[in-house]
Write an enzyme that holds these catalytic residues in place. Structure first.
Site, short mmCIF file in Angstrom:
data_model
loop_
_atom_site.label_atom_id
_atom_site.label_comp_id
_atom_site.label_asym_id
_atom_site.label_seq_id
_atom_site.Cartn_x
_atom_site.Cartn_y
_atom_site.Cartn_z
N SER A 115 1.31 -1.17 -0.13
CA SER A 115 -0.39 -0.29 -0.43
C SER A 115 0.60 1.28 0.16
CB SER A 115 -0.80 0.21 1.30
OG SER A 115 -1.50 1.49 2.08
N TYR A 117 -1.12 -0.66 9.69
CA TYR A 117 -1.43 -1.98 8.76
C TYR A 117 0.04 -0.44 8.08
CZ TYR A 117 -3.48 -1.85 4.69
OH TYR A 117 -3.53 -2.42 2.73
N1 NAP Z 1 -8.85 -2.61 -0.25
C1 NAP Z 1 -7.93 -1.99 -0.76
O1 NAP Z 1 -8.25 -0.29 -0.60
C2 NAP Z 1 -6.78 -2.06 -1.09
C3 NAP Z 1 -5.56 -0.59 -0.68
C4 NAP Z 1 -4.40 -0.81 -0.91
C5 NAP Z 1 -3.78 -2.42 -0.84
N2 NAP Z 1 -5.05 -3.14 -0.25
C6 NAP Z 1 -4.10 -5.11 0.09
O2 NAP Z 1 -4.70 -5.24 -1.32
C7 NAP Z 1 -4.78 -6.70 -0.36
C8 NAP Z 1 -6.20 -7.48 -0.88
O3 NAP Z 1 -7.01 -6.73 0.14
P1 NAP Z 1 -8.50 -6.45 0.01
O4 NAP Z 1 -8.32 -5.26 -0.54
O5 NAP Z 1 -8.68 -7.48 -1.14
O6 NAP Z 1 -9.25 -7.42 1.36
P2 NAP Z 1 -9.86 -7.67 2.02
O7 NAP Z 1 -11.10 -8.53 0.67
O8 NAP Z 1 -10.03 -7.70 3.66
O9 NAP Z 1 -9.36 -9.36 1.64
C9 NAP Z 1 -8.66 -10.15 2.43
C10 NAP Z 1 -7.61 -11.33 2.48
O10 NAP Z 1 -6.76 -11.88 2.86
C11 NAP Z 1 -7.47 -13.23 4.36
N3 NAP Z 1 -6.18 -13.08 5.34
C12 NAP Z 1 -6.20 -12.40 5.97
N4 NAP Z 1 -5.61 -12.73 7.29
C13 NAP Z 1 -4.77 -13.78 7.18
C14 NAP Z 1 -4.14 -14.66 7.15
N5 NAP Z 1 -3.22 -14.60 8.58
N6 NAP Z 1 -3.83 -15.78 6.80
C15 NAP Z 1 -4.10 -16.25 5.23
N7 NAP Z 1 -5.30 -15.32 4.60
C16 NAP Z 1 -5.38 -14.49 5.06
C17 NAP Z 1 -9.15 -13.12 4.25
O11 NAP Z 1 -8.63 -13.80 4.24
P3 NAP Z 1 -10.57 -13.85 5.44
O12 NAP Z 1 -11.65 -14.28 4.16
O13 NAP Z 1 -10.61 -15.48 6.26
O14 NAP Z 1 -10.44 -12.64 6.42
C18 NAP Z 1 -8.52 -12.30 2.36
O15 NAP Z 1 -9.27 -13.17 1.84
C19 NAP Z 1 -4.08 -6.69 0.79
O16 NAP Z 1 -2.59 -7.21 0.70
C20 NAP Z 1 -4.32 -5.24 0.97
O17 NAP Z 1 -3.73 -4.82 1.90
C21 NAP Z 1 -5.87 -3.05 -0.52
#
Ligand code: NAP
Length: 475
Positions: free
Chosen positions: A339, A394
């Protein structure tokens, strides 16, 4: 069994079983019988012999009779050779049903790939030939399959690629290959050719950007390992991907449980994965957590956040390193989803910033920084120490992952492993409570393009920011 290894067990045979029929049928009965035979045949997925079919169906007798009456054969041929003229192959066929036809229909030229088992190893993306080509095995696979050079036999074959360039042939070997439940002996020609990447692993892929990434990558024909910390959620994601794809059987998907915050789970996963596949081409570290609402900044869960977002990918990379395929032309790669909240310029502590910017930054210094942050949180002094202001825990976890990626990129730059980071921008997922400027599928489209950049366009130690893959900075 179909090309996608779906196995159809025989339904119980009806009383009027074609296997039992040995008498020729009277002409007046044949039309009705033919229909019956064909109905049964559809249900048994061609599990009758050609002879049984000929004995029972007038229509099927007529076609080969016509074909045989025009097939020329020399009288000096042995009975065995005549049988070979008549039979196309000696068994071990892969059969197809309408179920195997891809979404665009029959009119396509996509290769048929299957995951096969050779000497206890699962080999993904094996291209099945139609009998008119040779089966090629890149020489780099031999040690992995524990096939020694002494097992190879020579051959006079001269092999040329489509561009007419000559290929260096090392030898030939035969081995048993298992496709689904069927085992058959196959001859492979070993060539000194580079392997292109084919096996990808995405963490935290049961929802959000990870899920969309797997969908996009699997739909482009790659073999994708979907991992999730929860088995039920993981299998549900696989099922959803197959359903959404229409004909999900031609997606090459495998599920493994992996909780990146738990070193024991990483160890168990890597040990099983090594037994099953033993190689990896692309790792996408996507799994992450954040416990803050959009405008909140609590560090209540700082330890979990750091464990999941920084130590998780770090431990996983370390454990998977021996499995990355080393090749000069087809490089292996790590794409860390991070991020911009974790950019170095978010760090307000000048000394810390200077350390992070240093070309000589070490892994120990990064771990030291993360430990110091956790210490500050525990002592309640974190607010005054110049840590990033927004989503502090974070941001620190992603900052650590960013700079660790830079250290790795430098360390492995001459070893065929490229390490980059990607911030997908403000994306509508559960992490942002559905808010954002674009969907997870949009973010995954960019992420997938970055993950699959051709080797000559793929840098190392870069930070791809936001929604445009063009915006790239040094890590
Ligand atoms: N959304 C944004 O605006 C944004 C912006 C910048 C960066 N990102 C990055 O993009 C990536 C994906 O995020 P997202 O937005 O798609 O979030 P999300 O919808 O909350 O998905 C996160 C995923 O990570 C899994 N997870 C969490 N803890 C875990 C663990 N201990 N072991 C294995 N899996 C785990 C979750 O599984 P569960 O369903 O079991 O919780 C879920 O499948 C992340 O690295 C995030 O930091 C997102």
């Amino acid at each position: 069994m179909t090309s996608s290894c779906r196995y159809y067990p025989d339904p119980p045979m009806e009383k009027d079983d074609v296997r039992g029929k040995a008498k020729l049928l009277a002409k007046e009965d044949t039309d009705e019988e033919d229909d019956q035979v064909l109905r049964q045949l559809k249900r048994t997925q061609a599990n009758v012999t050609v002879w049984e079919l000929l004995l029972t169906s007038e229509k099927h007798r007529t076609a080969p009779t016509k074909a045989l009456s025009v097939l020329k054969v020399f009288t000096e041929k042995t009975l065995e050779e005549i049988a070979k003229v008549v039979l196309i192959e000696d068994g071990g066929h892969i059969t197809f049903s309408n179920h195997d036809v891809p979404a665009e229909g029959r009119n396509h030229s996509r290769a048929l790939f299957a995951t096969v088992e050779v000497r206890g190893w699962k080999v993904p993306c094996v291209m099945i030939d139609d009998g008119s080509a040779i089966n090629v095995c890149p020489s780099k696979i031999l040690p992995k399959l524990e096939i020694s050079m002494s097992e190879l036999t020579g051959s006079d074959l001269v092999i040329r690629a489509y561009d007419d360039s000559k290929r260096n042939m090392i030898g030939v070997f035969k081995t048993m290959v298992k496709v689904g439940l069927v085992e058959t002996k196959v001859e492979f020609t070993v060539l000194d050719i580079p392997m292109t990447f084919s096996l990808l692993l995405v963490t935290g892929a049961n929802k959000g950007i990870g899920f969309s990434l797997v969908k996009r990558l699997a739909e482009s024909g790659l073999t994708v390992i979907l991992t999730a910390r929860d088995v039920e959620r993981g299998y549900k994601a696989i099922e959803q991907l197959r359903n959404e794809h229409g004909d999900g059987d031609d997606l090459h998907l495998h599920f493994y449980r992996l909780d990146v915050s738990d070193p024991a789970s990483i160890k168990a996963f890597v040990s099983q994965f090594e037994k099953d596949f033993g190689v990896l081409d692309i790792l996408v570290n996507n799994a992450a957590v954040s416990f803050n609402e959009i405008h909140e900044n609590s560090v209540e869960h700082a330890e979990t956040v750091v464990k999941t977002n920084f130590y998780g990918p770090k431990l996983l990379i370390e454990a998977l390193l021996p499995m990355f395929r080393q090749s000069t032309s087809a490089c292996s790669r790590i794409l860390n989803i991070t991020s911009r909240l974790g950019s170095i310029n978010k760090m307000r502590n000048p000394k810390m910033k200077e350390m992070l910017l240093s070309e000589n930054l070490s892994e120990e210094q990064i771990v030291g920084m993360v430990n110091l942050f956790i210490e500050n949180v525990k002592k309640g002094t974190w607010k005054s120490q110049g840590w990033p202001e927004i989503w502090t825990d974070y941001a620190v976890s992603k900052l650590a992952l960013n700079v660790y990626s830079r250290v790795l990129a430098t360390r492995y730059k001459d070893c065929g492993l490229r390490v980059n980071c990607f911030c997908p921008g403000f994306t509508q997922t559960s992490m942002t409570r559905g808010k954002g400027t674009h969907t997870a599928a949009d973010a995954a489209e960019v992420g997938a393009r970055l993950a699959l950049l051709p080797p000559h366009q793929l840098p190392t130690g870069k930070f791809y920011i936001g929604f445009s893959p063009g915006i790239v900075s040094k890590l």
